[in-house]
Design a protein around this motif. Structure first.
Motif, short mmCIF file in Angstrom:
data_model
loop_
_atom_site.label_atom_id
_atom_site.label_comp_id
_atom_site.label_asym_id
_atom_site.label_seq_id
_atom_site.Cartn_x
_atom_site.Cartn_y
_atom_site.Cartn_z
N LYS A 5 0.83 -1.20 0.00
CA LYS A 5 0.00 0.00 0.00
C LYS A 5 0.87 1.26 0.00
O LYS A 5 1.89 1.32 0.67
CB LYS A 5 -0.88 -0.02 1.25
CG LYS A 5 -1.94 1.05 1.28
CD LYS A 5 -2.69 1.02 2.60
CE LYS A 5 -3.95 0.22 2.48
NZ LYS A 5 -4.80 0.33 3.68
N ARG A 8 0.92 7.28 0.82
CA ARG A 8 -0.07 8.34 0.59
C ARG A 8 -1.46 7.87 1.03
O ARG A 8 -2.20 8.60 1.68
CB ARG A 8 -0.07 8.72 -0.89
CG ARG A 8 -1.09 9.77 -1.29
CD ARG A 8 -0.90 10.22 -2.71
NE ARG A 8 0.35 10.92 -2.92
CZ ARG A 8 0.57 12.21 -2.63
NH1 ARG A 8 -0.39 12.93 -2.10
NH2 ARG A 8 1.73 12.76 -2.86
N GLN A 9 -1.82 6.64 0.70
CA GLN A 9 -3.11 6.09 1.09
C GLN A 9 -3.25 5.98 2.60
O GLN A 9 -4.33 6.15 3.15
CB GLN A 9 -3.30 4.69 0.50
CG GLN A 9 -3.47 4.63 -0.98
CD GLN A 9 -3.49 3.19 -1.43
OE1 GLN A 9 -2.49 2.50 -1.37
NE2 GLN A 9 -4.66 2.73 -1.85
N LYS A 17 -0.62 13.99 7.13
CA LYS A 17 -0.66 14.10 5.66
C LYS A 17 0.41 15.05 5.14
O LYS A 17 0.85 14.92 4.00
CB LYS A 17 -2.05 14.50 5.19
CG LYS A 17 -2.55 15.81 5.70
CD LYS A 17 -3.98 16.03 5.26
CE LYS A 17 -4.54 17.23 6.01
NZ LYS A 17 -5.97 17.33 5.86
#
Length: 100
Positions: A5, A8-9, A17
C-alpha cells in the motif's frame, strides 16, 4: 518486487498528511519501504527524522506498525492454510500407502 500500500493512502486522512511529500522525496512511497526499519526495531528513530515531536512520532509509528501488521496478516493466513492442507494430504497419502 510486489509493492504494498502507498504511504499516501495510509497518511492522507491523518494528522500526518503533511509528511507524505517528505516520505516520497526520500524514496519511501510504499509501506514496504519501512519494513527494514521496523524489523530492526529502528522505526521510531527513523520517523523522528521526519517528525520532531516525540508524541507525534510515536503516533505515526503506531499507524505504520498497524498497517505493516495488517498488510502481513493475509500472507501468514494463506501460508497457514497451505501448510494445513499440505499436512492433511500427506497424512492421507501415508495412511493409503500403509494399507497396501
Amino acid at each position: 518486487m510486489n509493492k504494498t500500500k502507498a504511504i499516501r493512502q495510509i497518511l492522507i486522512g491523518t494528522e500526518f498528511k503533511y509528511l507524505i511529500e517528505k516520505f516520497e522525496e526520500t524514496g519511501n512511497s510504499y509501506l514496504s519501504d519501512f519494513i527494514n526499519s521496523y524489523n530492526n526495531g529502528k522505526l521510531l528513530d527513523y520517523l523522528k527524522n521526519f517528525e520532531k515531536d516525540d508524541i507525534k512520532a510515536i503516533k505515526l509509528e503506531n499507524i505504520i506498525k498497524n498497517e505493516l501488521k495488517n498488510n502481513s496478516s493475509p500472507f501468514f493466513n494463506k501460508m497457514f492454510i497451505f501448510m494445513a492442507i499440505f499436512f492433511v494430504l500427506m497424512f492421507i497419502f501415508i495412511l493409503i500407502s500403509l494399507k497396501k
